[in-house]
Each structure stands twice: as structure tokens, then as C-alpha cells.
Design a protein around this motif. Structure first.
Motif, PDB file in Angstrom:
ATOM      1  N   MET A 161     -12.273  32.608 -44.268  1.00 18.30           N
ATOM      2  CA  MET A 161     -13.331  31.996 -45.076  1.00 18.30           C
ATOM      3  C   MET A 161     -12.906  30.613 -45.567  1.00 18.30           C
ATOM      4  O   MET A 161     -13.692  29.656 -45.520  1.00 18.30           O
ATOM      5  N   ALA A 162     -11.669  30.479 -46.015  1.00 17.58           N
ATOM      6  CA  ALA A 162     -11.182  29.173 -46.468  1.00 17.58           C
ATOM      7  C   ALA A 162     -11.202  28.164 -45.323  1.00 17.58           C
ATOM      8  O   ALA A 162     -11.589  26.999 -45.501  1.00 17.58           O
ATOM      9  N   ARG A 163     -10.792  28.602 -44.151  1.00 18.88           N
ATOM     10  CA  ARG A 163     -10.790  27.706 -42.989  1.00 18.88           C
ATOM     11  C   ARG A 163     -12.208  27.273 -42.630  1.00 18.88           C
ATOM     12  O   ARG A 163     -12.454  26.101 -42.325  1.00 18.88           O
ATOM     13  N   GLY A 164     -13.153  28.216 -42.669  1.00 17.55           N
ATOM     14  CA  GLY A 164     -14.541  27.876 -42.355  1.00 17.55           C
ATOM     15  C   GLY A 164     -15.134  26.907 -43.350  1.00 17.55           C
ATOM     16  O   GLY A 164     -15.791  25.924 -42.976  1.00 17.55           O
ATOM     17  N   VAL A 165     -14.897  27.140 -44.653  1.00 17.48           N
ATOM     18  CA  VAL A 165     -15.430  26.252 -45.685  1.00 17.48           C
ATOM     19  C   VAL A 165     -14.781  24.871 -45.582  1.00 17.48           C
ATOM     20  O   VAL A 165     -15.433  23.844 -45.820  1.00 17.48           O
ATOM     21  N   ALA A 166     -13.515  24.813 -45.196  1.00 22.13           N
ATOM     22  CA  ALA A 166     -12.849  23.517 -45.012  1.00 22.13           C
ATOM     23  C   ALA A 166     -13.543  22.700 -43.927  1.00 22.13           C
ATOM     24  O   ALA A 166     -13.670  21.482 -44.042  1.00 22.13           O
ATOM     25  N   SER A 167     -14.026  23.377 -42.886  1.00 20.30           N
ATOM     26  CA  SER A 167     -14.727  22.659 -41.815  1.00 20.30           C
ATOM     27  C   SER A 167     -16.074  22.127 -42.292  1.00 20.30           C
ATOM     28  O   SER A 167     -16.584  21.136 -41.751  1.00 20.30           O
ATOM     29  N   VAL A 168     -16.660  22.786 -43.283  1.00 20.52           N
ATOM     30  CA  VAL A 168     -17.882  22.245 -43.898  1.00 20.52           C
ATOM     31  C   VAL A 168     -17.534  21.014 -44.733  1.00 20.52           C
ATOM     32  O   VAL A 168     -18.192  19.972 -44.654  1.00 20.52           O
ATOM     33  N   ALA A 169     -16.468  21.122 -45.519  1.00 14.70           N
ATOM     34  CA  ALA A 169     -16.087  20.038 -46.427  1.00 14.70           C
ATOM     35  C   ALA A 169     -15.654  18.783 -45.691  1.00 14.70           C
ATOM     36  O   ALA A 169     -15.930  17.663 -46.135  1.00 14.70           O
ATOM     37  N   ASN A 170     -14.974  18.942 -44.555  1.00 12.41           N
ATOM     38  CA  ASN A 170     -14.457  17.758 -43.851  1.00 12.41           C
ATOM     39  C   ASN A 170     -15.391  17.252 -42.754  1.00 12.41           C
ATOM     40  O   ASN A 170     -15.030  16.346 -42.000  1.00 12.41           O
ATOM     41  N   GLY A 171     -16.570  17.853 -42.642  1.00 10.06           N
ATOM     42  CA  GLY A 171     -17.574  17.346 -41.705  1.00 10.06           C
ATOM     43  C   GLY A 171     -17.439  17.855 -40.284  1.00 10.06           C
ATOM     44  O   GLY A 171     -17.851  17.164 -39.346  1.00 10.06           O
ATOM     45  N   GLY A 172     -16.875  19.062 -40.086  1.00 12.29           N
ATOM     46  CA  GLY A 172     -16.902  19.668 -38.754  1.00 12.29           C
ATOM     47  C   GLY A 172     -15.582  19.731 -38.018  1.00 12.29           C
ATOM     48  O   GLY A 172     -15.576  19.842 -36.785  1.00 12.29           O
ATOM     49  N   ILE A 173     -14.462  19.704 -38.750  1.00 10.05           N
ATOM     50  CA  ILE A 173     -13.146  19.823 -38.119  1.00 10.05           C
ATOM     51  C   ILE A 173     -12.546  21.173 -38.506  1.00 10.05           C
ATOM     52  O   ILE A 173     -12.287  21.434 -39.687  1.00 10.05           O
ATOM     53  N   LEU A 174     -12.337  22.020 -37.509  1.00  6.75           N
ATOM     54  CA  LEU A 174     -11.728  23.330 -37.748  1.00  6.75           C
ATOM     55  C   LEU A 174     -10.211  23.181 -37.665  1.00  6.75           C
ATOM     56  O   LEU A 174      -9.674  22.731 -36.654  1.00  6.75           O
ATOM     57  N   LEU A 175      -9.517  23.547 -38.751  1.00  2.00           N
ATOM     58  CA  LEU A 175      -8.082  23.336 -38.873  1.00  2.00           C
ATOM     59  C   LEU A 175      -7.299  24.629 -38.698  1.00  2.00           C
ATOM     60  O   LEU A 175      -7.794  25.712 -39.025  1.00  2.00           O
ATOM     61  N   ARG A 176      -6.079  24.473 -38.224  1.00  2.00           N
ATOM     62  CA  ARG A 176      -5.151  25.603 -38.230  1.00  2.00           C
ATOM     63  C   ARG A 176      -4.394  25.575 -39.550  1.00  2.00           C
ATOM     64  O   ARG A 176      -3.761  24.575 -39.882  1.00  2.00           O
ATOM     65  N   PRO A 177      -4.425  26.652 -40.351  1.00  2.00           N
ATOM     66  CA  PRO A 177      -3.722  26.662 -41.635  1.00  2.00           C
ATOM     67  C   PRO A 177      -2.220  26.469 -41.462  1.00  2.00           C
ATOM     68  O   PRO A 177      -1.605  27.055 -40.574  1.00  2.00           O
ATOM     69  N   GLN A 178      -1.631  25.641 -42.331  1.00  2.00           N
ATOM     70  CA  GLN A 178      -0.208  25.305 -42.254  1.00  2.00           C
ATOM     71  C   GLN A 178       0.509  25.725 -43.527  1.00  2.00           C
ATOM     72  O   GLN A 178       0.015  25.498 -44.625  1.00  2.00           O
TER      73      GLN A 178
END
Length: 567
Positions: free
Chosen positions: A432-449
Motif C-alpha cells: 500500500m505504501a508503495r502504491g500511494v508513493a506512485s500516486v504522490a510522485n506522479g506515476g513512478i513505482l519504486l522498489r522499497p529500500q
């Protein structure tokens, strides 16, 4: 004819050899031999053949003995000489010190200290700050048998960072040779291989923030009656995790030492302290899926963001089997006419029923496209975090229903419930955090580090950038006048979305969610908190926890709210 006994006597000086014919034997003077003991038998000489075979046998034994002696002394002499020397030169291990683990501010989270019991390796020590055990993990110490021989020569990381980076942290043991005399006294010692200390690891975690988040989750769970909880803060540009905590937790030090009674208590604890809920916990998400549903609907031109849908509190679907008993799908309240931004703000179920499954004149996405878009945001798959035992979760589909419920057919009601994050939906807080991050950054899906300064791995979503702005505006409206007003404050602008997922046959329990990001003007950090299985009538949950954390951060870590830093 009877023989007569002839008696004679011979004087001692005249006694000589007696001839057989000089003796008369009859039944009355037979010697008293025990014939069962072979007395009275005449001995026979050993046959020549027996002597021959016996000689051959001893000759063969001698040949074998000499051959073996030759093999040991000549052919293998050097090998056994070395073994003999090693009986005098004893090898022993010099245990390498394990690398340290730091947080992003160089605060020690795991280090080493001498063992007061005299073991030749250092004990692993861990921070006493709560909320870090699942992230750090624990170790198993080197093990030896009753003779003092170490059959496990290294530390073995068993969970968390200790396990993932075990080879990196472990280092390499050295070797010490000790020379002893015949009675075992030490004559000399020499190091022939120096130990190499393990490399240290610096995490992206801020131990202050993570520990405070854990404390607030724990305190709220105890006060209200939640079974557990998890919290995450992630950088929306790099994927670095500022906080990743799970309640309840175990003690890293206790598990490393191997306290059997405490470990037994952990195993029997129904709250499952070994479960890392942030990474491996699966939860029904509820309304926190709605921002992703809105983006899917916009990208597929299902609805314009300005179109309003009327929520009178429910929609009714005809029942083909019982025409007089239509299927009713309720909203949590009647919202009246709402557009997309306000539907996100007030979390209208009716709006997303229609957007997801269609109703009357309004087209819906349908379950196939819902599945497609939710997977594009990373749901139903592992995030790729370096921690082990990550769960994939479930997105309900017709195929899933057939497999799970013995071939049952998919119905429109299943699509409606999936559209608002209910039914068989299962997600992890990290997903869920990863998905919401992609909303916040405008469409970039990140790998958590979890490592500070680690390589950022990204994937671009095929969604038009302007649609993200609409959804972010709706999430900001949720904080200013909607369901997430508890996050409204004077020190940082926050965008958010709440969710309440009903659980149990009687829906007497709920998972309480809140997700969002800050600063709103230029998002840098995304947050996710879930409070697990609390009473349905309770009004205190994840939003309360996050608001308390924001207040604490404004005093102790205000640098994370700076818009300049976000830039």
C-alpha cells in the motif's frame, strides 16, 4: 585262558627298563583312566601336511604385515608424519567481529560486546529502542559439541537485516596455531590467518521516528483493543524507508541468546510477535484502494473528474432469482451529488460501485480492468524489499473465486465489493505504501529500500500525468474537509485517505487504515498505518496514530516537513 599274575620286585639299584612282555594285564589291574578325558590314549605325531599348511598361513600373514608396514611407512609416511605433527600443533579459531548496523543518523542499532562467560566470540547487542526488532532480526551464535569442537564456526543471521546481509556482516574467521608438549603445556602460539571484521551496514531508517511510531501503535492497540498494527514512512523519490515497524514484536537480544522460556512464550502468543506485519501481514484494505480506482477510471475514460454521481445511501440491483428481494449495496452514509475529488474526500462507496462495476447509465471498469490496474500499482506481487517472507496478497477475480469457492460464478456484486477494497482483497502495508508513493510522485513505482543511498529501482506507470494531480487534489480535500480531517495541522500540509475494512461474519471487527503523503506542495514522504482487527464501534484508529506521530515529528524531526528539502 586266564593269565596269571607274575610278581617280581627289583631293588632300586637294579631297576631298569621294563619290557612289555614282562607285564601281564588282566581285567583286575587295568589302570583307572578317565577315558572321557582322553586318558590312556597314545599320542600320534602331527601330520606333515598340517605343518606345511600352517607354515604357509604364517608366511601369508607376514607378507600382509610387511606390505601394510611398507604402505604406512614409505608410501604414506609424509601424510602420517604431518598428522603426527598436528597432534602437537593445535588449530583454533579466532572469531571475526560482526559488522555494526547503524540508522541513517549513524546511531548504533546492533553492535558487539565481550562475552562475560568467556566464550571466544563477542555477543551481539541490540538497541533498546522499541519497534526495530523485525527490521534488524537476530543471530544464532557459533555452536560447539561437548568436546569443545565448533561444528558451526560462524554467526548465522536468522531474520531481518542480520539474515539478508549475513555474508556482508559476518567477516572471516582467523586461525591460531598453538604448540604443546607431550603433557599438553603450551609452548608457543602463532596467528597464521588474521580475522577480517565484517562490514558495517547503514540503514535508511530513522530510529527515532520508527521507535515513536511503534510506541504510538502499541499504545493505541492496548487502549482500544486492536490485535496488532504496522506503520511505514517511505521516500517517494528514492524508495528509502524512513520507518518500517510492526506491533507486537520479539526481542532480538532474547532470540540471539536463545532464552527457551521466552521463545516458548512468543510461540504461544496469539498476537503473533514473530509476524512482520508491515511486510508479511495480509489485510483487507477497504477504501484506501479508491485513489487507484479513480486513476484507472480516468485513464480508461470511464468518467470525467467533474461528473457527479448521486449517493442516496445505497444502490439496488435486481435479483434474478428473487425479484422481490433486490440486492442492496450500501454506502456508509448518503453523500448526495459528488464528483471524483469529493468522492475521494468523503469516501463515497456508491460513487466507486458505479465506477467499478457500472450502474444504469454509468459504465464501469469491470473486474478484468480493475485487476489489470491494481497489479500495475504493485498489488498481488512482492515489492522486492530485501527482507524475507514477503507476501504477495490477493486481488479478487473470477478465476480466484472459482478456485477458492468450488467453481462459484462471479457476480456484479463481487465487482462492487472489490471496487471498494472488500471481498477477498488482501494487501500488505508495504504494498500500500508503495502504491500511494506512485500516486504522490506522479506515476513512478519504486522498489522499497532499507539501505541508505542504495540504488533506486523504478518502473513508470502508463497513466497520464494530469490524472495524478486530480487524485492528489481529492486526497488533500480529504484532509481539509473529508474523512481524514484528523491529519489537518498548521505545520505541514498533508494529503490522505482513510479506510475501514469490515471483518468477521457479523462485521464486528475492522481494520483501520490511513495513507497519504507530505508535504502536499511537493511530496517527499508517503505514510501507511494499519491497525489490525479492532472493535467496529471504536472511533480511534490509524488516523489518530498518524496525527500523534506528525505532532511528535514537528517537535523532534521537523526537517522532514521542509518543502525546500523536498525539492
Amino acid at each position: 585262558m586266564a593269565f596269571k599274575r607274575r610278581l617280581f620286585s627289583v631293588e632300586p639299584q637294579e631297576r631298569g627298563e621294563i619290557a612289555p612282555e614282562d607285564i601281564f594285564i588282566d581285567g583286575s589291574n587295568l589302570p583307572e583312566f578317565n577315558r572321557d578325558q582322553f586318558e590312556g590314549r597314545l599320542e600320534k605325531p602331527i601330520p606333515t601336511a598340517t605343518s606345511f599348511y600352517l607354515g604357509v598361513f604364517f608366511l601369508l600373514v607376514g607378507i600382509i604385515f610387511l606390505s601394510r608396514l611398507f604402505f604406512l611407512q614409505i608410501n604414506q609416511g609424509e601424510v602420517y608424519a604431518a598428522k603426527s605433527e598436528n597432534n602437537r600443533l593445535r588449530h583454533s579459531l579466532i572469531f571475526a567481529e560482526r559488522g555494526l548496523i547503524y540508522d541513517r543518523n549513524k546511531v548504533e542499532l546492533a553492535w558487539n560486546s565481550p562475552d562475560p562467560n568467556g566464550n571466544p566470540f563477542a555477543l551481539r547487542e541490540y538497541t533498546t529502542l522499541p519497534g526495530l526488532s523485525h527490521t534488524l532480526g537476530y543471530v544464532k551464535y557459533p555452536s560447539k559439541d561437548s568436546d569443545g569442537f565448533y561444528y558451526q564456526e560462524t554467526f548465522d543471521g536468522k531474520d531481518g537485516i542480520e539474515k539478508t546481509y549475513n555474508a556482508f556482516l559476518a567477516g572471516q574467521n582467523g586461525i591460531l596455531i598453538t604448540e604443546t608438549d607431550a603433557v599438553g603445556s603450551v609452548q608457543s602460539q602463532n596467528v597464521i590467518e588474521l580475522p577480517l571484521r565484517g562490514q558495517s551496514v547503514t540503514l535508511s531508517i530513522d530510529s527515532r521516528v520508527q521507535s515513536e511510531m511503534y510506541r504510538l501503535i502499541s499504545e493505541t492497540a492496548h487502549n482500544v483493543g486492536f490485535v496488532g498494527g504496522a506503520g511505514i514512512i517511505m521516500d517517494v523519490k528514492t524508495g528509502e524507508l524512513l520507518a518500517l515497524t510492526s506491533f507486537p514484536e520479539y526481542s532480538s537480544a532474547t532470540l540471539s541468546i536463545g532464552d527457551s522460556q521466552k521463545i516458548t512464550d512468543y510461540i504461544n502468543d496469539i498476537s503473533k510477535p514473530f509476524l512482520n506485519r508491515a511486510v508479511s501481514g495480509l489485510y483487507t484494505p477497504g477504501s484506501v484502494v479508491k485513489p487507484f480506482m479513480a486513476l484507472a477510471a480516468l485513464q480508461e475514460n470511464i468518467i470525467s473528474p467533474e461528473k457527479q454521481i448521486l449517493s442516496t445511501g445505497s444502490i439496488s440491483i435486481p435479483n434474478p432469482y428473487f425479484p422481490d428481494k433486490p440486492s442492496i449495496f450500501k454506502d456508509w452514509k448518503a453523500h448526495g451529488l459528488v464528483d471524483m475529488r469529493h468522492a475521494l474526500a468523503v469516501s463515497s462507496d456508491v460513487y466507486f460501485y458505479e465506477v467499478g462495476g457500472g450502474f444504469e447509465e454509468q459504465r464501469g471498469l469491470g473486474i478484468e480492468r480493475i485487476d489489470k490496474y491494481m497489479r500495475s500499482f504493485g498489488f498481488g506481487a512482492e515489492t522486492g524489499i530485501i527482507l524475507s517472507q514477503e507476501e504477495k496478497g490477493v486481488i479478487p477475480t473470477p478465476e480466484w473465486k472459482k478456485e477458492t469457492f468450488d467453481g462459484e460464478e462471479w457476480r456484479i456484486g463481487d465487482t462492487y465489493n472489490t471496487s471498494i477494497g472488500q471481498y477477498g482483497y488482501q494487501v500488505t502495508p508495504l504494498q500500500m505504501a508503495r502504491g500511494v508513493a506512485s500516486v504522490a510522485n506522479g506515476g513512478i513505482l519504486l522498489r522499497p529500500q532499507l539501505l541508505l543511498g542504495g540504488k533506486t529501482e523504478t518502473e513508470s506507470l502508463d497513466i497520464s500525468p494530469q490524472y495524478f494531480d486530480i487524485v492528489k487534489e481529492g486526497m488533500r480535500l480529504s484532509v481539509t474537509e473529508g474523512t481524514a480531517q484528523g491529519l489537518s495541522n498548521t505545520y505541514v500540509k498533508v494529503a490522505g485517505k482513510t479506510g475501514t475494512a469490515e471483518l468477521g461474519a457479523l462485521k464486528q471487527f475492522v481494520n483501520s487504515w490511513v495513507v497519504g503523503f507530505f508535504p502536499y506542495e511537493n511530496p517527499r514522504y508517503v505514510f501507511t498505518i494499519v491497525m489490525e482487527r479492532g472493535p467496529v464501534k471504536n472511533l480511534i484508529g490509524a488516523t489518530y496514530v498518524m496525527r500523534q506521530l506528525l505532532d511528535w515529528m514537528s517537535l523532534h524531526t521537523p526537517e522532514y516537513f521542509s518543502v525546500e528539502v523536498a525539492n
